[in-house]
Design an enzyme around this catalytic site. Structure first.
Site, PDB file in Angstrom:
ATOM      1  N   ARG A 232       0.875  -1.174   0.000  1.00  0.00           N
ATOM      2  CA  ARG A 232       0.000   0.000   0.000  1.00  0.00           C
ATOM      3  C   ARG A 232       0.910   1.222   0.000  1.00  0.00           C
ATOM      4  O   ARG A 232       1.807   1.326   0.830  1.00  0.00           O
ATOM      5  CB  ARG A 232      -0.903  -0.031   1.230  1.00  0.00           C
TER       6      ARG A 232
ATOM      7  N   GLY B  52      -7.346  -5.074  -4.522  1.00  0.00           N
ATOM      8  CA  GLY B  52      -8.660  -5.004  -3.900  1.00  0.00           C
ATOM      9  C   GLY B  52      -9.222  -3.604  -3.923  1.00  0.00           C
ATOM     10  O   GLY B  52      -8.854  -2.765  -4.771  1.00  0.00           O
TER      11      GLY B  52
ATOM     12  N   GLY C 125      -8.904  -0.770  -2.144  1.00  0.00           N
ATOM     13  CA  GLY C 125      -8.047   0.420  -2.156  1.00  0.00           C
ATOM     14  C   GLY C 125      -7.296   0.573  -3.471  1.00  0.00           C
ATOM     15  O   GLY C 125      -7.134   1.692  -3.981  1.00  0.00           O
TER      16      GLY C 125
ATOM     17  N   ILE D 168      -7.934 -11.755  -1.110  1.00  0.00           N
ATOM     18  CA  ILE D 168      -8.611 -12.876  -0.456  1.00  0.00           C
ATOM     19  C   ILE D 168      -9.871 -12.404   0.270  1.00  0.00           C
ATOM     20  O   ILE D 168     -10.672 -13.226   0.704  1.00  0.00           O
ATOM     21  CB  ILE D 168      -7.694 -13.633   0.536  1.00  0.00           C
ATOM     22  N   ASP D 169     -10.031 -11.087   0.428  1.00  0.00           N
ATOM     23  CA  ASP D 169     -11.146 -10.565   1.236  1.00  0.00           C
ATOM     24  C   ASP D 169     -12.497 -10.641   0.523  1.00  0.00           C
ATOM     25  O   ASP D 169     -13.541 -10.557   1.159  1.00  0.00           O
ATOM     26  CB  ASP D 169     -10.879  -9.110   1.624  1.00  0.00           C
TER      27      ASP D 169
ATOM     28  N   MET E 281      -9.101 -13.546   8.586  1.00  0.00           N
ATOM     29  CA  MET E 281      -8.937 -12.287   7.864  1.00  0.00           C
ATOM     30  C   MET E 281     -10.235 -11.848   7.183  1.00  0.00           C
ATOM     31  O   MET E 281     -11.229 -12.561   7.225  1.00  0.00           O
ATOM     32  CB  MET E 281      -7.839 -12.435   6.822  1.00  0.00           C
TER      33      MET E 281
ATOM     34  N   GLU F  58     -11.038 -10.611  12.066  1.00  0.00           N
ATOM     35  CA  GLU F  58      -9.943  -9.786  12.610  1.00  0.00           C
ATOM     36  C   GLU F  58     -10.483  -8.441  13.083  1.00  0.00           C
ATOM     37  O   GLU F  58     -11.439  -7.916  12.542  1.00  0.00           O
ATOM     38  CB  GLU F  58      -8.842  -9.597  11.557  1.00  0.00           C
TER      39      GLU F  58
ATOM     40  N   GLN G 185      -3.463 -18.040   5.741  1.00  0.00           N
ATOM     41  CA  GLN G 185      -4.674 -17.905   4.951  1.00  0.00           C
ATOM     42  C   GLN G 185      -4.402 -17.421   3.523  1.00  0.00           C
ATOM     43  O   GLN G 185      -5.142 -17.727   2.601  1.00  0.00           O
ATOM     44  CB  GLN G 185      -5.621 -16.891   5.621  1.00  0.00           C
ATOM     45  N   ARG G 186      -3.357 -16.635   3.401  1.00  0.00           N
ATOM     46  CA  ARG G 186      -3.180 -15.851   2.189  1.00  0.00           C
ATOM     47  C   ARG G 186      -2.161 -16.463   1.234  1.00  0.00           C
ATOM     48  O   ARG G 186      -2.110 -16.113   0.063  1.00  0.00           O
ATOM     49  CB  ARG G 186      -2.687 -14.478   2.628  1.00  0.00           C
TER      50      ARG G 186
END
Lengths: 302, 302, 302, 302
Positions: free
Chosen positions: B74, B104, B106, B128-129, B170, B222, B251-252
């Site tokens: 980011r 994603g 952002g 992944i979100d 997450m 989270e 997870q990622r």
């Protein structure tokens, strides 16, 4: 005395390969026309008379899974004399000629107490902690694979971000798991007790953070540090973001590795052979590259 | 204008399948005699002019891994006008005809800003979100598998002990990951915000703890709760031991699922085709069961 | 009529997620105070009256595994009228109000026959072949992951050697599996019938063998070619070594993916709800992104 | 002579953990300010002067994968004196002080030839076949896990159907892999040469096919039988359906196990230390539970 009935239990923390050991003992019993009974919930099942005769349909589809199909547990009641006596009585009433106990450090202490009260016991070292005096305990190899595989996933994100990770590792007071994983992922950033020097750790991390190294991975033995706090401290000291990971039972579950299956099955079989040979009150496990039998007293590391 | 040079970057959190998308775009460029440049570190690489021409040897052996071979991130600098101008200048100096942005929520906002300043952009939803307005984003499917596989391991120990687990998941502000995993493991013990009723949760756990259910697994989004404290509270209220798990980047990472590879590769290819067709300033992703193109504005869920 | 007793069977080839569907149906029955009976060995179990009442201890530790805990099978006897009548009689004697059938193409034809003889049936599409008219069948997603993971391993060696691989893929007459895997690994070297042009295939392989591509991987639908012979022919024509791989049941087993678990559990639950609503004689499966119910006749692709 | 430049190559069949060994050697070189060059394609790269100086960016993201980042291969040219001389010349022109060779049986024979011509060599045993005189070779442990995991998948279907499987296993002339896997899955249905007794095999299968055993799994060492024909014969003799499986490179690829990583990294480091100590012309590998150094001559089993 002709051996007819054998019992088996898993005690302490579960470990992948315990089911393989149960399966190995079962197969050898089948071959020698012995009955074998599983006892549920470790020593508690002895007290509660929670026995089941093992058969193929109970085992089918479960023997190559982690955990224990007989369940595990640490029994506080077993330490009390009235419950302990009940355990002995149940073993006698069920005409059990020998009892196989699969577990770690604490479980073997319970085994000695049974032995000292006239029960024929055979111990198999089953714990991911490797806290017994064998080269490997059943479950240790799988646990190292579980941890390394988890860290592979973690590294994908670390590399994408130049972040670091702090990872809590099981092992109780034994450092074999954290040491072995450290070598497998080539990190010497290990915290193995409360008494560690944060300044040296930070210095070591910074000196390697030159773009010519993998992202820093700090392994922390359970009970040595609050890893969420540690993330914040290292972030400030090293100017690198750290992410906390508590692997928990991910380390302990999952299908056993080929090594732990082979270990469990062959140790389970050998336990039955030892019983048939009337060699009781010993522990059977891997030293160097073969199964050996030794006195239970010689199994303790701590 | 004849399209000659394309650039591609991955931004925000990394997601498995990002490399598949880069690979798909690369293959389609090869086929159409286009040059394609990778930009490292997301928008920061635009500012720092950190470009590399993609070739087979750079991609080889890495495309089926998680993370991003172009790294992510980011960029705070990208929000400042002087750095933003530099990014635009670098794209022009490198004669980039179109820029593919994989990321994603952002990241797509950054893409709109570039578009509004005359850059041709194509967005691919990579996170992944699942926090974008597509049925699935690239990486979501793999993340659900990673979590479910971890929980399988955890369950082996829970079953051996009759313990419960609390697992941090997450998703940022998006509940798709926790909801989907909840359905896959059949638990409705989900904590999705700070504002949850601990008494009801405990009641629900106790009512299912009759030996006729799987061990209780509480999933916590989270930022919704301190799971170590929560373990202690539930232990007291439910008389069941709970163990905390922070899966973090497990997870990622990891190799992308077949679905995410197919998604990434085909979306990457379609992005190049869209560019060749001069259809810019859109986002390409899976809705229902096929790839669709929509305006970037229509991609936001929040 | 008040619904009291439900039966469930798995038929045809096993598929990962079948156990999830059984588990979903079981949970929904528990919630609604219904009894649910498992029938072993598919339609053969109907004939042989091989019923078991499902309970938690039978399911425990097995529901997240591949295969089917009720076993599968294709029944030749079921096609004969005396055995078919026996099946109907057994269902009536056991007072089964509705029967859930999980399987593929052939299994659904058996379901129609039962329906036409007055049995209330609900079908769930369970097959890795995806040979039914739903977007996905239960098990398909896991099978694609199994194949892609196997190919990842294979590619490690291919890359080390510049060899090619020929891999036999299941699917019977349906090409969904081979097509989907082809997209996920980005190969268009697919052989889907006996009638293929070896010269064109060899030409296509040679044109990509310039050191700028991944090693050639040829996917062959089962029954389309003898892959060991094919290796020899391609070796001679392309001057590249090829290695044959028969994945067999590796494709079909293993723990189900998150998607197939969610699919199985939710479809199993919905089947029970449909029964309680007296909506019989339909099939429930995923179309686009949600579960739908359709007539059995509308499920056939071939 | 001060050691300055080291070279490393991987030869023969690739094995998981070869990259770990390269990484271990690289790290130790970094620490001791040595240059280390990778040679591509095994001995062919020596002949073709195909050297690359190893650096972090080349290794990054690849070291925990199977295969070899330096590629492997068997070199026919290396056996001819003119090419062999060219190899020697290239090593001298590149001022290589010592050469690390990772491979199996054949590769070590090549190493001896180089040694006899004045090249300082260190060998590491890298092969899934375990065909060298160490307890384990690098890659063997991972291969056993790969095979056992594949068989887990296969068993899900076998159990659902009461079918058997015939599985072709690598190992060349060495039976360690097939024997070890046989113990891990508890089968003694092993075919290890062309000269086996089909009648006894069928008898043994039938005697266990009483519903009280796991489905029969026959392991066949490569080059011992045509497994598709064998399926048909056993089907007829045993009245059980058998399915053929050729695992091929599934056995050899994939991420290395924790054991093989630890082995590779530590052996790679020790190789550099041995070079710095001027202890050349030896092989370093695991015997019992520690790394030992022995003469190359003592490494051969066959």
């Amino acid at each position: 005395m002709k051996i007819k009935n054998i019992a088996i239990l898993t005690s302490g923390g579960d470990a992948p390969g315990m089911n393989s050991a149960i399966y190995g003992a079962f197969c050898e019993c089948q071959k020698n026309d012995l009955k074998i009974f599983g006892i549920f919930n470790g020593y508690d099942g002895l007290i509660d008379n929670n026995f089941i005769e093992l058969n193929y349909s109970f085992l089918s589809g479960r023997i190559n899974r982690g955990g224990s199909i007989l369940r595990c547990g640490r029994s506080k009641r077993f330490l009390k004399s009235n419950h302990f006596k009940l355990a002995i009585t149940n073993l006698k009433n069920n005409k059990i000629d020998a009892l196989i106990i699969i577990g770690g450090d604490g479980s073997l202490k319970g085994a000695m107490k049974l032995r000292d009260n006239g029960i024929n016991v055979i111990c198999l070292p089953g714990t991911i902690d490797n806290d017994l005096n064998f080269t490997y305990t059943i479950g240790f190899d799988t646990a190292t694979n579980n941890i390394v595989n988890s860290i592979d996933n973690i590294c994908d994100s670390l590399s994408a971000f130049n972040y670091g990770a702090i990872i809590k590792i099981m092992g109780n007071k034994c450092t074999d798991l954290i040491d072995t994983v450290g070598k497998a992922i080539n990190t010497d950033l290990l915290i193995k007790s409360n008494d560690f020097n944060i300044t040296n750790l930070a210095k070591s991390i910074k000196s390697n953070n030159d773009g010519n190294h993998l992202p820093p991975i700090v392994l922390v033995l359970e009970n040595s540090a609050n890893i969420e706090n540690l993330c914040e401290i290292l972030q400030e000291k090293c100017k690198i973001q750290f992410r906390p990971h508590i692997l928990g039972y991910i380390q302990r579950g999952g299908t056993p590795s080929a090594f732990d299956r082979r270990y469990g099955i062959s140790a389970g079989k050998l336990a039955i052979q030892s019983i048939l040979d009337k060699k009781f009150n010993c522990a059977i496990g891997f030293d160097n590259n073969s199964l050996v039998s030794k006195s239970i007293e010689n199994c303790f590391k701590f």
